[in-house]
Write a protein that holds these residues in place. Structure first.
Motif, PDB file in Angstrom:
ATOM      1  N   LEU A   1       0.833  -1.187   0.000  1.00 20.79           N
ATOM      2  CA  LEU A   1       0.000   0.000   0.000  1.00 20.79           C
ATOM      3  C   LEU A   1       0.873   1.245   0.000  1.00 20.79           C
ATOM      4  CD1 LEU A   1      -2.529  -1.089   2.733  1.00 20.79           C
ATOM      5  CD2 LEU A   1      -2.712  -1.377   0.285  1.00 20.79           C
ATOM      6  N   ARG A   2       0.489   2.251  -0.771  1.00 17.36           N
ATOM      7  CA  ARG A   2       1.221   3.517  -0.799  1.00 17.36           C
ATOM      8  C   ARG A   2       0.388   4.560  -0.082  1.00 17.36           C
ATOM      9  NH1 ARG A   2       1.414   1.273  -5.818  1.00 17.36           N
ATOM     10  NH2 ARG A   2       3.450   0.589  -6.555  1.00 17.36           N
ATOM     11  N   TYR A   3       0.833   4.957   1.085  1.00 16.41           N
ATOM     12  CA  TYR A   3       0.090   5.907   1.891  1.00 16.41           C
ATOM     13  C   TYR A   3       0.813   7.252   1.926  1.00 16.41           C
ATOM     14  CZ  TYR A   3      -3.533   3.012   3.818  1.00 16.41           C
ATOM     15  OH  TYR A   3      -4.641   2.238   3.959  1.00 16.41           O
ATOM     16  N   THR A   4       0.082   8.323   1.761  1.00 20.45           N
ATOM     17  CA  THR A   4       0.610   9.657   1.953  1.00 20.45           C
ATOM     18  C   THR A   4       0.410  10.051   3.403  1.00 20.45           C
ATOM     19  OG1 THR A   4      -1.492  10.709   1.477  1.00 20.45           O
ATOM     20  CG2 THR A   4      -0.046  10.269  -0.406  1.00 20.45           C
ATOM     21  N   LEU A   5       1.103  11.125   3.820  1.00 20.13           N
ATOM     22  CA  LEU A   5       0.942  11.588   5.192  1.00 20.13           C
ATOM     23  C   LEU A   5      -0.483  12.064   5.449  1.00 20.13           C
ATOM     24  CD1 LEU A   5       4.275  13.520   5.727  1.00 20.13           C
ATOM     25  CD2 LEU A   5       3.669  11.226   6.521  1.00 20.13           C
ATOM     26  N   ALA A   6      -1.156  12.538   4.402  1.00 21.12           N
ATOM     27  CA  ALA A   6      -2.530  12.998   4.570  1.00 21.12           C
ATOM     28  C   ALA A   6      -3.456  11.848   4.940  1.00 21.12           C
ATOM     29  CB  ALA A   6      -3.019  13.666   3.290  1.00 21.12           C
TER      30      ALA A   6
ATOM     31  N   ASP B   1      -9.146 -10.837  13.003  1.00 21.39           N
ATOM     32  CA  ASP B   1      -8.146 -10.943  11.936  1.00 21.39           C
ATOM     33  C   ASP B   1      -7.430  -9.607  11.785  1.00 21.39           C
ATOM     34  OD1 ASP B   1      -6.682 -11.760   9.689  1.00 21.39           O
ATOM     35  OD2 ASP B   1      -8.210 -10.961   8.348  1.00 21.39           O
ATOM     36  N   ARG B   2      -6.112  -9.624  11.918  1.00 16.68           N
ATOM     37  CA  ARG B   2      -5.327  -8.391  11.802  1.00 16.68           C
ATOM     38  C   ARG B   2      -4.111  -8.655  10.920  1.00 16.68           C
ATOM     39  NH1 ARG B   2      -1.737  -5.073  16.206  1.00 16.68           N
ATOM     40  NH2 ARG B   2      -1.982  -3.000  15.304  1.00 16.68           N
ATOM     41  N   SER B   3      -4.300  -8.582   9.628  1.00 15.04           N
ATOM     42  CA  SER B   3      -3.217  -8.810   8.681  1.00 15.04           C
ATOM     43  C   SER B   3      -3.250  -7.710   7.631  1.00 15.04           C
ATOM     44  CB  SER B   3      -3.343 -10.172   8.001  1.00 15.04           C
ATOM     45  OG  SER B   3      -3.269 -11.222   8.940  1.00 15.04           O
ATOM     46  N   TYR B   4      -2.164  -7.015   7.492  1.00 14.47           N
ATOM     47  CA  TYR B   4      -2.110  -5.945   6.510  1.00 14.47           C
ATOM     48  C   TYR B   4      -0.655  -5.566   6.258  1.00 14.47           C
ATOM     49  CZ  TYR B   4      -1.472  -3.023  10.662  1.00 14.47           C
ATOM     50  OH  TYR B   4      -1.016  -2.504  11.841  1.00 14.47           O
ATOM     51  N   THR B   5      -0.429  -4.799   5.202  1.00 15.78           N
ATOM     52  CA  THR B   5       0.890  -4.273   4.868  1.00 15.78           C
ATOM     53  C   THR B   5       0.742  -2.805   4.496  1.00 15.78           C
ATOM     54  OG1 THR B   5       1.641  -6.409   4.027  1.00 15.78           O
ATOM     55  CG2 THR B   5       2.891  -4.471   3.349  1.00 15.78           C
ATOM     56  N   THR B   6       1.572  -1.942   5.057  1.00 14.33           N
ATOM     57  CA  THR B   6       1.549  -0.528   4.708  1.00 14.33           C
ATOM     58  C   THR B   6       2.959  -0.059   4.404  1.00 14.33           C
ATOM     59  OG1 THR B   6       1.840   0.296   6.961  1.00 14.33           O
ATOM     60  CG2 THR B   6      -0.409  -0.119   6.238  1.00 14.33           C
ATOM     61  N   SER B   7       3.043   0.999   3.601  1.00 12.69           N
ATOM     62  CA  SER B   7       4.335   1.563   3.253  1.00 12.69           C
ATOM     63  C   SER B   7       4.224   3.078   3.235  1.00 12.69           C
ATOM     64  CB  SER B   7       4.783   1.059   1.872  1.00 12.69           C
ATOM     65  OG  SER B   7       6.037   1.603   1.533  1.00 12.69           O
ATOM     66  N   THR B   8       5.159   3.772   3.877  1.00  7.91           N
ATOM     67  CA  THR B   8       5.185   5.228   3.890  1.00  7.91           C
ATOM     68  C   THR B   8       6.566   5.705   3.471  1.00  7.91           C
ATOM     69  OG1 THR B   8       5.819   5.289   6.230  1.00  7.91           O
ATOM     70  CG2 THR B   8       3.463   5.395   5.725  1.00  7.91           C
ATOM     71  N   THR B   9       6.614   6.871   2.843  1.00 13.72           N
ATOM     72  CA  THR B   9       7.887   7.467   2.440  1.00 13.72           C
ATOM     73  C   THR B   9       8.150   8.708   3.276  1.00 13.72           C
ATOM     74  OG1 THR B   9       6.779   8.744   0.717  1.00 13.72           O
ATOM     75  CG2 THR B   9       7.680   6.611   0.086  1.00 13.72           C
ATOM     76  N   GLY B  10       9.427   8.999   3.495  1.00 16.19           N
ATOM     77  CA  GLY B  10       9.816  10.159   4.280  1.00 16.19           C
ATOM     78  C   GLY B  10      11.287  10.447   4.095  1.00 16.19           C
ATOM     79  N   SER B  11      11.901  10.984   5.129  1.00 11.60           N
ATOM     80  CA  SER B  11      13.328  11.301   5.053  1.00 11.60           C
ATOM     81  C   SER B  11      13.933  11.249   6.437  1.00 11.60           C
ATOM     82  CB  SER B  11      13.545  12.687   4.438  1.00 11.60           C
ATOM     83  OG  SER B  11      12.926  13.686   5.240  1.00 11.60           O
ATOM     84  N   ALA B  12      15.238  11.068   6.489  1.00 10.96           N
ATOM     85  CA  ALA B  12      15.995  11.048   7.739  1.00 10.96           C
ATOM     86  C   ALA B  12      17.273  11.853   7.543  1.00 10.96           C
ATOM     87  CB  ALA B  12      16.313   9.614   8.145  1.00 10.96           C
ATOM     88  N   VAL B  13      17.718  12.499   8.623  1.00 10.03           N
ATOM     89  CA  VAL B  13      18.950  13.282   8.579  1.00 10.03           C
ATOM     90  C   VAL B  13      20.081  12.432   9.133  1.00 10.03           C
ATOM     91  CG1 VAL B  13      20.129  15.360   9.350  1.00 10.03           C
ATOM     92  CG2 VAL B  13      17.680  15.429   8.814  1.00 10.03           C
ATOM     93  N   LEU B  14      21.063  12.121   8.288  1.00 13.55           N
ATOM     94  CA  LEU B  14      22.206  11.299   8.668  1.00 13.55           C
ATOM     95  C   LEU B  14      23.497  12.054   8.327  1.00 13.55           C
ATOM     96  CD1 LEU B  14      20.992   7.837   7.303  1.00 13.55           C
ATOM     97  CD2 LEU B  14      20.845   8.680   9.647  1.00 13.55           C
TER      98      LEU B  14
ATOM     99  N   LEU C   1       5.612  -1.455   7.152  1.00 12.54           N
ATOM    100  CA  LEU C   1       5.103  -2.198   8.303  1.00 12.54           C
ATOM    101  C   LEU C   1       4.250  -3.342   7.790  1.00 12.54           C
ATOM    102  CD1 LEU C   1       4.482  -2.654  11.326  1.00 12.54           C
ATOM    103  CD2 LEU C   1       2.571  -1.043  11.052  1.00 12.54           C
ATOM    104  N   GLU C   2       4.599  -4.549   8.196  1.00 15.95           N
ATOM    105  CA  GLU C   2       3.842  -5.734   7.811  1.00 15.95           C
ATOM    106  C   GLU C   2       3.338  -6.423   9.063  1.00 15.95           C
ATOM    107  OE1 GLU C   2       4.684  -8.611   4.324  1.00 15.95           O
ATOM    108  OE2 GLU C   2       5.649  -9.508   6.063  1.00 15.95           O
TER     109      GLU C   2
ATOM    110  N   ALA D   1       4.648  -8.397  14.008  1.00 10.91           N
ATOM    111  CA  ALA D   1       4.889  -7.156  13.287  1.00 10.91           C
ATOM    112  C   ALA D   1       6.337  -7.116  12.803  1.00 10.91           C
ATOM    113  CB  ALA D   1       4.614  -5.952  14.184  1.00 10.91           C
ATOM    114  N   THR D   2       6.506  -6.717  11.560  1.00  6.77           N
ATOM    115  CA  THR D   2       7.835  -6.555  10.975  1.00  6.77           C
ATOM    116  C   THR D   2       7.953  -5.129  10.454  1.00  6.77           C
ATOM    117  OG1 THR D   2       7.908  -8.880  10.309  1.00  6.77           O
ATOM    118  CG2 THR D   2       9.460  -7.374   9.241  1.00  6.77           C
TER     119      THR D   2
END
Length: 384
Positions: free
Chosen positions: A8-13, A125-138, A149-150, A185-186
């Motif tokens: 799944l492709r989720y936006t922050l909104a 039943d609690r089975s799902y997969t989500t994906s979010t994009t963002g950024s990190a400062v390294l 998150l799976e 959860a993974t």
């Protein structure tokens, strides 16, 4: 009961819209999968065709243990019920698919109107997969990231029951339940520049164990009119991590009642009500999950249709209004379901096959989130 992996492709909104009331939680691919998961009906495909209206009276639905009283023939039942969901928030749609085997059951007759049954049915039943994009400062540099998150898991209800038909008009029953399952959860983070930065992976698993007792009764008041009552008394419900109990709640208590009218030859009409005290599970939940008690209503009919090799096809229809138990705020996810089904005899009366189709509409007050789902049911009963 496992869900087909769906990215799944989720936006922050989308995430913000799901998380009302200032709470925070992980984005999910379904309104029904919030908290501990979707409350799987675990009813027979016959009952699913009436959208739950016949649950209190159906011997192949492990809800009211009195329903098996008087069964004079061994029955084996198995079914499958895939679900296809579409979640809409604003103008964005995301789809998920779930494949379940919500019920396995055997009923064995004894003597003098007594029968016993053993069943395994879905509970949550609690089975799902989500994906979010963002950024990190390294090291002072902003690096694009992808977080996935799976969640894989379910809680099932294993029941052994005995029913007794005391007289032709009265049945009683008793059931013992074991509720068990796990959630794993993974969490995985990957970076756009895989040459400079390695990904991270973290997993955790929670197992659940609880017990309950159920009681039920059915009585024919007058010719063609019957009532049924059932009650489930929950005991301790533990959430464990590596064999250590981290939280203890209780298996939700349940009270159900239904009225059936079959005074018209070839037709059965039923209305039902149930109250489930899901708040009994609140001590097991995190601060991000609210468990709310639910009142559910059902109405449906089963009517004899055309004959196939001398036996009638059964046509079914029903409607239900439900409150789902878990949310991220004080607002409750509301669900309405409209459905129908058909039952056909095969091998004369030695076996039958049932089909059901339900359309579910779900919404969460205070958000623009809505969910539409198709639930397809296929069940087979064998009477050796």
């Amino acid at each position: 009961m496992m869900r087909t992996p769906v990215h799944l492709r989720y936006t922050l909104a989308i995430t913000a819209a799901l998380l009302t009331g200032g709470s925070s939680a992980d984005a999910q691919g379904s309104l029904g999968a919030l908290g501990f998961g979707y409350p799987v009906n675990g009813v027979s495909t016959r009952t699913a065709g009436t959208v739950g209206a016949l649950a209190e009276f159906d011997a192949l639905t492990p809800i009211n243990p009195s329903s098996i009283g008087g069964i004079s023939r061994t029955v084996l039942s198995v079914q499958t019920e895939p679900e296809y969901r579409t979640l809409t928030i604003g103008g964005v749609r995301e789809k998920t698919a779930s494949q379940r085997v919500p019920l396995l059951m055997v009923v064995l007759p004894a003597r003098h109107g007594v029968a016993v049954s053993f069943s395994a049915r879905g509970f949550l039943d609690r089975s799902y997969t989500t994906s979010t994009t963002g950024s990190a400062v390294l090291d002072g540099a902003t690096v694009p990231t992808t977080d996935k998150l799976e969640m894989r898991g379910a809680i099932g209800d294993l029941r052994g029951a005995v029913g007794w038909q005391i007289v032709p008009r009265v049945r009683v029953g008793l059931g013992g339940h074991i509720f068990t399952g796990e959630h794993q959860a993974t969490r995985q983070r990957s970076f756009a520049d895989t040459l400079l930065f390695g990904g991270t992976l973290d997993t955790s698993k929670v197992t659940y164990f609880g017990t309950a007792l159920s009681f039920g009764g059915e009585a024919q008041l007058i010719k063609g009119l019957a009532v049924a009552l059932s009650y489930r008394m929950g005991n301790d419900f533990d959430a464990r991590i590596r064999d250590t109990t981290r939280a203890t709640g209780a298996v939700p208590a349940r009270l159900g009642a239904a009225v059936r009218y079959d005074g018209i030859p070839g037709a059965v009409f039923s209305v039902g009500y149930e109250q489930v005290r899901w708040s009994d599970m609140q001590p097991m939940a995190s601060s991000r999950t609210t468990a709310s008690d639910a009142a559910n209503y059902f109405g449906g009919a089963e009517i004899a249709g055309p004959r196939v090799r001398g036996y009638p096809m059964m046509l079914r229809v029903g409607y239900a209004r439900n409150a789902l138990p878990f949310s991220t705020s004080a607002q409750v996810v509301q669900e309405s379901r409209l459905g129908g089904g058909v039952g056909m005899p095969i091998a004369r009366d030695a076996a039958s096959i049932d089909f059901s189709l339900q359309r579910a509409n779900r919404s969460l007050a205070g958000t623009t989130a809505t969910e539409r789902a198709w639930l397809l049911g296929l069940g087979v009963q064998i009477r050796p």
